[in-house]
Design an enzyme around this catalytic site. Structure first.
Site, short mmCIF file in Angstrom:
data_model
loop_
_atom_site.label_atom_id
_atom_site.label_comp_id
_atom_site.label_asym_id
_atom_site.label_seq_id
_atom_site.Cartn_x
_atom_site.Cartn_y
_atom_site.Cartn_z
CE LYS A 163 30.79 41.48 39.08
NZ LYS A 163 29.99 42.14 39.45
N PRO A 164 35.59 40.01 43.38
CG PRO A 164 34.65 39.70 45.44
CD PRO A 164 34.22 40.23 43.90
#
Length: 361
Positions: free
Chosen positions: A186-187
């Protein structure tokens, strides 16, 4: 040229000394469950988003469960959501005995098509779960208007969108509960599983804090049937380091996306659409092509990894056959699932890599 899809090793090397020190600090204290780093991360996430309450948990999937359990979702209830998402969105609804009710997606944003929500509302409907797909929020004003009219709760599945905004504010300010994931890719990712629920409602927050530790209101006293859904101290320590650099990382992700879009705009592709009311964290940079298998094979040959998010809408998955979904029920989601392809996306994609990817594509 050999391209890395998420560049996790590169990011680790950037912050290695701080991350290693943070991990060893936990090891030295050996406080692996609910150590001080957990509470520090929750405070840091509050400061980042402006949320009144943040409760870390063991995954984005458990975040969804905690949110629905806090809202008393029961067997037989219905929750409206999108069929074009990772399975956890609807899987958690089903795990609680409720019924996922799907609505087709918008042709441009790939988020839930708000114009189709109201026709799916019944007396059994209890909530709407929009998904901020690829890192971009849905049309939250329209969703909240519908929810208020029909006395429904709104849970945002923000597993891909932590740090995104709608009308200048973090998503937590546009729903009852916002859930997110800190899965490594994920970011904002930790080094294992992790997640969080965010809310501005004190009663919901208090209940979710109990639910994540088996419904306890004090040790071995259980007010609710709950979960073992704590995020471990080491993972929180990692995120406390990475969160310091996250705002800058988001700017870099958005700049990479801008360069992709600029380089691809003359090509015969459907590029990401970003609504004027939103910012996207570009968890993915996804384009649509008619000959996806051929494109993927060619890019793989050139050393360029790709991914498909997602190849089959949920209403056509075997596990949801009991809902009676058929081909043709949600034509936009079905068409997009055949054409969507995600290109390498992370804050560290270089200009020469963008040029190479675009050329090969």
């Amino acid at each position: 040229m050999k391209i890395d899809f998420a560049n996790l090793q590169y990011q680790y090397q950037l912050y290695k000394n701080e991350i290693d020190s943070a991990i060893h600090n936990v090891l030295d204290k050996s406080n692996y469950i609910m150590g001080e780093e957990v509470y520090k991360l929750e405070e840091n996430l509050q400061n980042f988003t402006g949320a009144k309450h943040v409760i870390t948990c063991s995954s984005g999937t458990d975040a969804l469960l905690l949110a629905m359990m806090a809202l008393n979702i029961k067997p037989g209830d219905e929750i409206i959501t999108t069929p074009f998402t990772f399975i956890a969105t609807a899987e958690t609804i089903a795990l609680l005995g409720a019924k996922p009710v799907f609505v087709d997606i918008d042709e441009k944003s790939y988020n839930i098509n708000v114009s189709k929500i109201e026709e799916k509302i019944t007396p059994k409907t209890k909530a709407i779960i929009p998904v901020s797909l690829y890192g971009q929020p849905a049309d939250m004003d329209a969703i909240r208007t519908i929810a208020k009219k029909h006395d429904l709760k709104v849970i945002i599945d923000g597993a891909q969108s932590f740090g995104a905004t709608y009308k200048g504010k973090a998503e937590v300010h546009h729903c009852d509960i916002y859930t997110t994931s800190f899965f490594p890719a994920k970011p904002l990712g930790c080094f294992g599983d992790g997640g969080a629920v965010l809310t501005n409602d004190g009663e919901l927050a208090e209940k979710m804090r109990m639910l994540r530790v088996h419904g306890q209101n004090k040790r071995y006293h259980h007010k609710y049937i709950g979960l073992g859904a704590r995020m471990d101290t080491i993972q929180c320590a990692v995120l406390n380091v990475k969160l310091k650099y996250y705002a800058e990382d988001l700017k870099k992700r958005q700049e990479v996306a801008r360069k992709y879009t600029q380089a691809l705009q003359e090509k015969d592709l459907m590029l990401p659409f970003i609504d004027a009311n939103t910012t996207s964290v570009f968890a993915q940079y996804s384009v649509r092509v008619k000959n996806r298998d051929e494109v993927q094979a060619g890019l793989k040959e050139a050393g360029i990894p790709t991914a498909v998010h997602y190849p089959m809408p949920l209403h056509l998955q075997e596990c949801f056959a009991y809902l009676g979904g058929e081909e043709g029920d949600f034509p936009v989601a079905e068409q997009v699932s055949k054409e969507i392809i995600s290109l390498p996306m992370n804050p560290y994609v270089r200009d020469d890599e963008v040029a190479y990817i675009v050329k090969e594509l």
